[in-house]
Structures are given as C-alpha cells and as structure tokens.
Design a protein around this motif. Sequence first.
Motif, mmCIF file in Angstrom:
data_model
loop_
_atom_site.group_PDB
_atom_site.id
_atom_site.type_symbol
_atom_site.label_atom_id
_atom_site.label_comp_id
_atom_site.label_asym_id
_atom_site.label_seq_id
_atom_site.Cartn_x
_atom_site.Cartn_y
_atom_site.Cartn_z
ATOM 1 N N SER A 1 0.802 -1.247 0.098
ATOM 2 C CA SER A 1 0.321 -0.081 0.109
ATOM 3 C C SER A 1 0.461 1.039 0.340
ATOM 4 N N TYR B 1 -6.337 1.388 1.399
ATOM 5 C CA TYR B 1 -5.947 0.127 1.130
ATOM 6 C C TYR B 1 -5.143 0.008 2.673
ATOM 7 N N SER B 2 -4.728 0.809 3.566
ATOM 8 C CA SER B 2 -3.396 0.180 4.620
ATOM 9 C C SER B 2 -4.551 0.782 5.586
ATOM 10 N N ASN C 1 -7.691 -2.774 5.544
ATOM 11 C CA ASN C 1 -6.255 -4.188 5.812
ATOM 12 C C ASN C 1 -6.175 -4.027 7.061
ATOM 13 N N MET D 1 -8.896 -4.462 9.842
ATOM 14 C CA MET D 1 -8.834 -5.964 10.093
ATOM 15 C C MET D 1 -7.817 -5.701 10.516
ATOM 16 N N GLU D 2 -6.303 -5.816 10.252
ATOM 17 C CA GLU D 2 -5.291 -6.584 11.081
ATOM 18 C C GLU D 2 -5.268 -5.620 12.191
ATOM 19 N N SER E 1 -14.030 -5.619 10.321
ATOM 20 C CA SER E 1 -14.305 -5.419 9.668
ATOM 21 C C SER E 1 -14.431 -4.265 7.954
#
Length: 333
Positions: free
Chosen positions: A40, A211-212, A215, A219-220, A225
């Motif tokens: 990303s 995106y970073s 995700n 999420m991480e 979600s």
Amino acid sequence: MEKYMNTSTQEEIKKIVNKIKAKQENIKTVFFVGCGASLSELYVGKYFLQQNSQKLQSYLINANEFNYAKPVSANDQSVVIVASLGGTTDESIEAVSRAKSWGCHTIAVTHEPKSDLTTDADYTVTHGFFESYAAKAAKQKVVLEIAVEVLQQFEGYKDYKDMSDGINKIDDVINSAASNSYNNAVKFADRYKDDSTIYTLASGPTFGSGYSTANFIFMEMQWISSPLINSAEYFHGPIELTNTATPYLLFMNEGSSRHLDARALAFLQRFNAKVTVLDAKDYGLAVSFPESVVDYFNPLLLTGVMRVHLEQLAIARKHPYTKRQYMWKLESY
C-alpha cells in the motif's frame, strides 16, 4: 537486529538512479513490488508515475504474484522497487532475487539496511518508522523520491523543484497535523469503538492509504471488517448500503481528485450517514505545497493523521494495535 535511524537522502537516491541510468539508458518499466502494508505504501510512487510519465510504464504488484506470474517486461529495461519494513518478508526477499535473475535493476526499500531483503538487491534505500508520526509515512516518502528521480532522469519533470522542496518540508507538516488531530481522534474513537464494520473511502493518490487503513489498521490491528471503496466507485454499487447505521471513514484529498471525495461526502451527508472525514485541507496542505505537486503529499499527511486515530481507537476499544491471532504466531500459513 539494530534499528536503523536514518532515511536515505534525496542526493543518495539521485545517485542510485544515476547509476541505473549509466548501466541502462532505455528504462521502459518500473515495478513497485511488496506485500501488505508495504504494498500500500508503494502506491504513491506508482500513482505519481502514472500521472506524469509519457513513456515509462508503472505497475504495482503483490510480491508473490510477481514471483509466480512473471511480467514479460521484467528485464534489463526495468527497475524493480521492492519494499519491506523489517526486510524479512519471504515473498519480497524472493522477489528481489527473481528480479535480479531476470536482469532487472533492483532497489530494496526497508527500515533495516542489513536485512535479508537487501542481500541480492543492487541498491538499498532506507527509511525511518519509529521516530515520529512523520516517520510512519517515511517509506512512502522515499518511494515517492525514487519515482520522482526516475522520471526526472529518464524523461525530465517540469515540477522537479517543487517536488524536491515539498519533500524537504513534508515531515514538519505531518507532525504538525498529527499533533493537531488528537482531539478529533479521541472523538472518532469514542464514536466508532463499538462498530464491527467501518467502510473506508479514498481516491486518487490516497487510495493506497485507504487500502492500508482498511486492511491493516482496521482488519489486522483492530479486527474490524472494513470494505474499501474508491470514492468514485462508491456511486456504482456500494451506494445502496448507505444509511444512518452504517459507519464510514472518508479520506478527502486536496488537489485534482478532491471532487470525487466531496461528491461521496455530499451523498453520505444527504442521508445522514455516520461518517468521519480526514480532510487534508483541514491541515493546510494547499498552504504548504503548490498546486503543481500537492496531490502527491496527501497520502503522506493523512497517514500521519490516521496513525493518531488508530492509537485512540485501540485505547477506546481496549484492543492493543499490536495484538494478533495468527500473524507472528504461526510458523507457516
């Protein structure tokens, strides 16, 4: 491993690109290769070349996809930039080795200059990470510097001085923005702490930051979600989920793609959606950078601001952002 505290300078990056040009004057392709957050953070370099190059083709590719589905243009007329924060990502290490075996000119981008990522690389560019909020965007900054220098040396770039000046001042702008975002971050954390889904919207140069965030931050690091939506694509399907109960985070750019984000925001507000906006305009980006180059500093600035929001969200949710279920806990997956 000893932590490296310095970032490669513009002059050092200029010398690296000069050495590549001395070996191959006809560079045709630039690949940006990595995994996860590093992938990303390579986006800004790819986006910059996409918007400014007349001849150079640029691609952003996951490292393992690069390894197993070799692009035909990966050869001695290509530059392959591979990024990994600690330099230990197996797929990225392999990507450097494969690119080198294909005759590509390889640049490793990492925080750790003595890591395995650098072993087979022709050149190494280092960056900070732990030192400040600006350092959280240091990888993006050096990748942008590489892209700018490649364009300048192989095609010429009319706004080269504006970019160089901007790169010299961006760290101070990021750190100032981060310090001024604390109160908003606390409010964001309280507002979103109980949500299990947060939709992330971004566009243009900041899509990589979106995106970073989706995700890796949501999420991480927080197990939330987070579908990622391009602000322009929001109107082509995702719009149907808009309601007062659905949480959104919108990155708003300063510059040429601002209209895309503003249009999405207007619709979200029209239907009273639960939305938080991280707006580069609020942190004076246009005051600090000329219109000619302001686009490319959006993701760096908003990365620093988003980091403050992550920290406060982790506190509010009582979920440390270093907590993992699988990563670093399983030997293979």
